[in-house]
Motif scaffolding. Structure first.
Motif, PDB file in Angstrom:
ATOM      1  N   TRP A 160       0.863  -1.178   0.000  1.00  0.00           N
ATOM      2  CA  TRP A 160       0.000   0.000   0.000  1.00  0.00           C
ATOM      3  C   TRP A 160       0.894   1.220   0.000  1.00  0.00           C
ATOM      4  O   TRP A 160       2.127   1.103   0.052  1.00  0.00           O
ATOM      5  CB  TRP A 160      -0.971  -0.035   1.186  1.00  0.00           C
ATOM      6  N   THR A 161       0.299   2.414  -0.092  1.00  0.00           N
ATOM      7  CA  THR A 161       1.132   3.618  -0.229  1.00  0.00           C
ATOM      8  C   THR A 161       2.041   3.835   0.962  1.00  0.00           C
ATOM      9  O   THR A 161       3.057   4.520   0.854  1.00  0.00           O
ATOM     10  CB  THR A 161       0.243   4.868  -0.425  1.00  0.00           C
ATOM     11  N   GLY A 162       1.699   3.245   2.111  1.00  0.00           N
ATOM     12  CA  GLY A 162       2.543   3.387   3.286  1.00  0.00           C
ATOM     13  C   GLY A 162       3.733   2.460   3.308  1.00  0.00           C
ATOM     14  O   GLY A 162       4.634   2.615   4.136  1.00  0.00           O
ATOM     15  N   SER A 163       3.783   1.460   2.389  1.00  0.00           N
ATOM     16  CA  SER A 163       4.899   0.506   2.382  1.00  0.00           C
ATOM     17  C   SER A 163       5.650   0.445   1.058  1.00  0.00           C
ATOM     18  O   SER A 163       6.740  -0.115   0.992  1.00  0.00           O
ATOM     19  CB  SER A 163       4.389  -0.901   2.732  1.00  0.00           C
ATOM     20  N   LEU A 164       5.086   1.015  -0.017  1.00  0.00           N
ATOM     21  CA  LEU A 164       5.763   0.964  -1.319  1.00  0.00           C
ATOM     22  C   LEU A 164       7.142   1.625  -1.256  1.00  0.00           C
ATOM     23  O   LEU A 164       8.071   1.207  -1.951  1.00  0.00           O
ATOM     24  CB  LEU A 164       4.909   1.651  -2.388  1.00  0.00           C
ATOM     25  N   GLY A 165       7.282   2.653  -0.406  1.00  0.00           N
ATOM     26  CA  GLY A 165       8.561   3.354  -0.305  1.00  0.00           C
ATOM     27  C   GLY A 165       9.700   2.479   0.171  1.00  0.00           C
ATOM     28  O   GLY A 165      10.872   2.775  -0.093  1.00  0.00           O
ATOM     29  N   LYS A 166       9.389   1.365   0.866  1.00  0.00           N
ATOM     30  CA  LYS A 166      10.443   0.465   1.332  1.00  0.00           C
ATOM     31  C   LYS A 166      11.105  -0.269   0.171  1.00  0.00           C
ATOM     32  O   LYS A 166      12.239  -0.744   0.274  1.00  0.00           O
ATOM     33  CB  LYS A 166       9.854  -0.556   2.307  1.00  0.00           C
TER      34      LYS A 166
END
Length: 443
Positions: A160-166
């Protein structure tokens, strides 16, 4: 009863019927009047029924706006004009009851090429996968915005948008390349106000518009979008997937310094003559397309440019509309960066240069579309059209033999042929459409 009110109804900007897709491809700057319009565009009567004053006092009836009034106007469109795109939480493939996902905190970024990312994204666009935060495709990916990016990047779970950055690293606007993303994570409304889109390449040299692939209502779409997005523009952040490679050129191949960004599709195709055509030809020759050019590539678009471009696209494994011989952002990106596969010697018969390689359009064999028949266009298709007009007895306006440059004489001869079919008005405007072409070339 009050008199009927007439209002012009236009199709949505992202209509993907064959007619609109073709005209967006060859004439993207359509608001000036060159765009002939959606085949189904028509003047619709909106009959406003009279209501009694008592009914009005009892309940307010909301006005129904025409579809064109809902169309976003630009990057400053307030939130709410674009469809809302809620998303699900981080989950395994196929959802909570699906395959086991990675343990929390463990990140694995499988390698994938930029071309593969865009090809996977296109697949959902072609199939018009419906937007649904609670549904999953056959490959296990959730049918929302973050599930779509998870699918395109081939991640092992639905992020989700909160984890894609990882799985990615932050980059700048100038570093954006096809396959990267623009991510907006709204901490105040993480599942209802956040969104993410896949970057497909710049749509203009000013880098003010780009091609966005996104999962939104009602289904997956590919649309030219103002940077960074229609709303909440300042809050979108560019990211690059850690596992992305450039194919044959190897992982992380940088863009050669000083190379030109993609100038937009309007610079290529019949009638085009500019420096970008010449640069395209030189890059194609360097990748193995020399046999398509009997003379060195120049600034005027020719059948050799289209055949060479198609050969390069087919070398990447692309087929159909993805290998139409007209360079898009990804084709240009691979050529500029030295990525993808080179053109192999031999090649297929489908990329042989010459008039026989003219694509069919609207299901009419040999019809190249309307683009070759516009003021200033220069194309072998114009010469071929003129020769057939003379053969059919409609060459009276030629003061000399038909040539490759579209002229008023060509238009008047086509108009005479159309009127001979009994057509009038817009059906006899002197510009050959698919039915005009079909009748002209009937044996």
């Amino acid at each position: 009863m009050e008199s009927p009110v007439f209002e012009e109804i236009d199709p949505a900007d992202d209509c993907d019927c064959p007619g609109c897709a073709h005209w967006r491809r060859v004439l993207p700057h359509s608001r000036t009047g060159r765009f002939p319009g959606h085949p189904a565009a028509h003047r619709t009567a909106l009959v406003v029924a009279a209501v009694t004053s008592a009914a009005v006092a009892a309940s307010a009836v909301p006005a129904v706006a025409a579809p064109s009034a809902q169309r976003p106007a630009g990057p400053d469109v307030p939130a709410g004009e674009e469809p809302a795109t809620p998303q699900g939480k981080r989950a395994p493939l196929y959802g909570p009851g699906g395959r086991a996902t990675l343990p929390a905190g463990l990140v694995r970024a499988p390698a994938i090429t930029r071309a593969d990312i865009i090809e996977r994204a296109r697949n959902w666009v072609t199939r018009k996968v419906p937007y649904d935060v609670a549904s999953y495709e056959a490959d296990g990916y959730r049918q929302d915005c973050s599930g779509y990016v998870s699918m395109a990047w081939r991640l092992p779970a639905n992020e989700w948008t909160g984890s894609l950055g990882k799985y990615a690293e932050r980059i700048t606007k100038d570093e954006l390349r096809p396959g990267d993303i623009l991510l907006f994570h709204d901490a105040s409304s993480p599942y209802g106000g956040s969104h993410v889109v896949l970057f497909g390449g710049w749509a203009d040299t000013a880098r003010s518009r780009y091609v966005a692939y996104e999962q939104t209502l009602p289904h997956t779409r590919r649309k030219t979008t103002p940077y960074a997005y229609w709303n909440n523009s300042a809050r979108y952040v560019p990211y690059r997937y850690k596992g992305v490679t450039d194919g044959a050129a190897g992982a992380g191949t940088p863009r050669p310094a000083g190379r030109t960004p993609f100038p937009g599709v309007a610079h290529f195709g019949p009638g085009a003559e500019n420096e970008y055509v010449a640069e395209l030809g030189r890059m194609l020759v360097a990748r193995g397309a020399g046999r398509f050019y009997p003379t060195p590539p120049g600034p005027r678009w020719t059948d050799a440019d289209r055949a060479a471009t198609r050969a390069f696209q087919e070398a990447q494994g692309w087929r159909g509309a993805a290998a139409d011989g007209l360079p898009g952002p990804l084709t240009w990106e691979l050529l500029v960066a030295g990525g993808g596969r080179d053109i192999q010697s031999g090649g297929s018969a489908s990329v042989t240069a010459g008039p026989s390689s003219a694509p069919s359009s609207h299901g009419v064999p040999g019809y190249p579309g309307r683009a070759p028949f516009r003021p200033g266009a220069v194309s072998d298709h114009v010469t071929r059209l003129g020769g057939q007009l003379v053969k059919k007895g409609f060459g009276r306006y030629y003061t000399q033999g038909p040539g490759p440059r579209w002229s008023e004489a060509d238009r008047r001869n086509v108009e005479a042929f159309q009127r001979a079919q009994g057509w009038r008005g817009g059906a006899a405007d002197g510009y050959p459409g698919p039915e005009t072409w079909r009748r002209l070339f009937l044996s």
